[in-house]
Design a protein around this motif. Structure first.
Motif, PDB file in Angstrom:
ATOM      1  N   ALA A   1       0.830  -1.207   0.000  1.00 60.24           N
ATOM      2  CA  ALA A   1       0.000   0.000   0.000  1.00 60.24           C
ATOM      3  C   ALA A   1       0.865   1.257   0.000  1.00 60.24           C
ATOM      4  O   ALA A   1       1.949   1.287   0.583  1.00 60.24           O
ATOM      5  CB  ALA A   1      -0.925  -0.001   1.209  1.00 60.24           C
ATOM      6  N   ASP A   2       0.357   2.289  -0.651  1.00 64.00           N
ATOM      7  CA  ASP A   2       1.052   3.578  -0.667  1.00 64.00           C
ATOM      8  C   ASP A   2       0.642   4.464   0.508  1.00 64.00           C
ATOM      9  O   ASP A   2       1.382   5.359   0.902  1.00 64.00           O
ATOM     10  CB  ASP A   2       0.747   4.319  -1.974  1.00 64.00           C
ATOM     11  CG  ASP A   2       1.247   3.553  -3.180  1.00 64.00           C
ATOM     12  OD1 ASP A   2       2.467   3.380  -3.303  1.00 64.00           O
ATOM     13  OD2 ASP A   2       0.413   3.106  -3.991  1.00 64.00           O
ATOM     14  N   TYR A   3      -0.551   4.188   1.051  1.00 62.27           N
ATOM     15  CA  TYR A   3      -1.042   4.999   2.162  1.00 62.27           C
ATOM     16  C   TYR A   3      -2.040   4.166   2.952  1.00 62.27           C
ATOM     17  O   TYR A   3      -2.772   3.344   2.378  1.00 62.27           O
ATOM     18  CB  TYR A   3      -1.724   6.269   1.649  1.00 62.27           C
ATOM     19  CG  TYR A   3      -1.997   7.296   2.732  1.00 62.27           C
ATOM     20  CD1 TYR A   3      -0.999   8.166   3.163  1.00 62.27           C
ATOM     21  CD2 TYR A   3      -3.246   7.385   3.337  1.00 62.27           C
ATOM     22  CE1 TYR A   3      -1.246   9.089   4.163  1.00 62.27           C
ATOM     23  CE2 TYR A   3      -3.496   8.308   4.332  1.00 62.27           C
ATOM     24  CZ  TYR A   3      -2.492   9.157   4.741  1.00 62.27           C
ATOM     25  OH  TYR A   3      -2.734  10.078   5.736  1.00 62.27           O
ATOM     26  N   CYS A   4      -2.078   4.361   4.282  1.00 58.56           N
ATOM     27  CA  CYS A   4      -2.982   3.615   5.148  1.00 58.56           C
ATOM     28  C   CYS A   4      -3.914   4.569   5.891  1.00 58.56           C
ATOM     29  O   CYS A   4      -3.463   5.555   6.485  1.00 58.56           O
ATOM     30  CB  CYS A   4      -2.197   2.790   6.167  1.00 58.56           C
ATOM     31  SG  CYS A   4      -1.251   1.426   5.447  1.00 58.56           S
ATOM     32  N   ILE A   5      -5.189   4.260   5.842  1.00 60.87           N
ATOM     33  CA  ILE A   5      -6.193   4.972   6.620  1.00 60.87           C
ATOM     34  C   ILE A   5      -6.555   4.096   7.812  1.00 60.87           C
ATOM     35  O   ILE A   5      -7.010   2.960   7.647  1.00 60.87           O
ATOM     36  CB  ILE A   5      -7.458   5.265   5.793  1.00 60.87           C
ATOM     37  CG1 ILE A   5      -7.123   6.129   4.574  1.00 60.87           C
ATOM     38  CG2 ILE A   5      -8.521   5.945   6.650  1.00 60.87           C
ATOM     39  CD1 ILE A   5      -8.311   6.326   3.632  1.00 60.87           C
ATOM     40  N   LEU A   6      -6.357   4.605   9.024  1.00 57.02           N
ATOM     41  CA  LEU A   6      -6.699   3.888  10.238  1.00 57.02           C
ATOM     42  C   LEU A   6      -8.053   4.397  10.728  1.00 57.02           C
ATOM     43  O   LEU A   6      -8.230   5.605  10.911  1.00 57.02           O
ATOM     44  CB  LEU A   6      -5.639   4.094  11.319  1.00 57.02           C
ATOM     45  CG  LEU A   6      -4.164   3.999  10.882  1.00 57.02           C
ATOM     46  CD1 LEU A   6      -3.246   4.176  12.078  1.00 57.02           C
ATOM     47  CD2 LEU A   6      -3.886   2.683  10.174  1.00 57.02           C
TER      48      LEU A   6
END
Length: 290
Positions: A184-189
């Motif tokens: 993944a290039d970016y993670c949303i928590l």
């Protein structure tokens, strides 16, 4: 804007709104790809309702012993770190439910007593939902690991050159989650505004830091008053990408299996604003890496 960036959405437990956010971001993104990696209990398809569907089975390789060739050297059992092989009465016995299909026993056996057979562990379904290309992994009941299915799911996005990809991860921080976020290039928590929510946010926060992934938090089901998850973000200098209020109408649409952003302009605006914020974060991270 975000091109073929892969955005993973994860949470420390189920029920936080991870799928709510994933499917709505995919819906407001225009042409996009949604991948449901929660292979034990996938539910994104209940909202997106892709049709028509195509289906592909997923199989792994399981060792098969030819007892007449076995010389009882125990190399296979000593090698297996998953305890899928045990020695009984001088012969290896396979517990295929915990076999991870690494192939080590086949390679190590000096007597060439092992061969391999295919074992179906689940399936992948693909289909369109408006402008969203939906890919869903489904693990067969009783199987020990969904990692091979997740690997296959993410192959779909590996060669994608233009679409934003939204990866709906399994809850928690186990191997399946690690497999889901590794590219993944970016993670949303996603976190709820409770002490338990803050505890589970801390768990996935540690995970994305371990994987050196850029990340931000979405606070869901927010109400006036104390918010331990917001306090955790403040204490740890974690960017809050957006907040979603505790909203009866939103909950009703979600319980009916509707895509809120397709049903109500207010929610379309909410998730579009969130998506723009995420895209900005993704672009900033890409610029800082170049």
């Amino acid at each position: 804007m975000a091109g073929n960036r892969k955005i993973a959405v994860l949470s420390g437990k189920g029920g936080t709104g991870k799928t709510l956010i994933s499917v709505n971001l995919a819906a407001v993104a225009g042409k996009s790809r949604y991948i449901d990696c929660d292979v034990e209990e996938p539910n994104g398809h209940l909202f997106l309702k892709p049709f028509p569907l195509s289906e592909e089975t997923v199989a792994v390789r399981i060792p098969v012993l030819e007892e007449a060739r076995c010389v009882g050297c125990r190399k296979c059992a000593d090698f297996c770190r998953f305890n899928a092989l045990a020695f009984l009465k001088g012969k290896p016995v396979l517990f295929e439910e915990v076999c991870h299909s690494c192939g080590g026993c086949v390679l190590l056996c000096p007597a060439k007593a092992f061969s391999e057979r295919g074992k179906e562990i689940g399936r992948i379904q693909r289909g369109p939902s408006g402008s969203v290309s939906v890919t869903t992994g489904i693990l067969n009941p009783g199987e020990a690991s969904g990692v091979p299915i997740i690997r296959k799911l993410l192959e779909d996005a590996a060669g994608e050159e233009s679409l934003p990809v939204f990866i709906d991860c399994p809850p928690g921080s186990a191997c399946t989650v690690m497999e889901s976020i590794k590219d993944a290039d970016y993670c949303i928590l996603v976190a709820e505004p409770s002490v338990f929510g803050a505890h589970n946010l801390a768990m996935v926060h540690r995970l994305v830091k371990l994987f050196h992934k850029p990340y931000g938090v979405v606070l869901n089901k927010c109400m006036p008053g104390e918010n331990p998850s917001a306090a955790y973000c403040l204490e740890n200098e974690i960017p809050v990408l957006g907040t979603i209020p505790y909203d009866k109408e939103l909950g009703l649409l979600n319980s009916e299996g509707s895509i809120a952003s397709r049903e109500n302009s207010r929610y379309e605006s909410l998730f579009s604003d969130l998506l723009r914020t995420v895209y900005l974060e993704v672009s900033n991270e890409a610029a800082s890496d170049s």
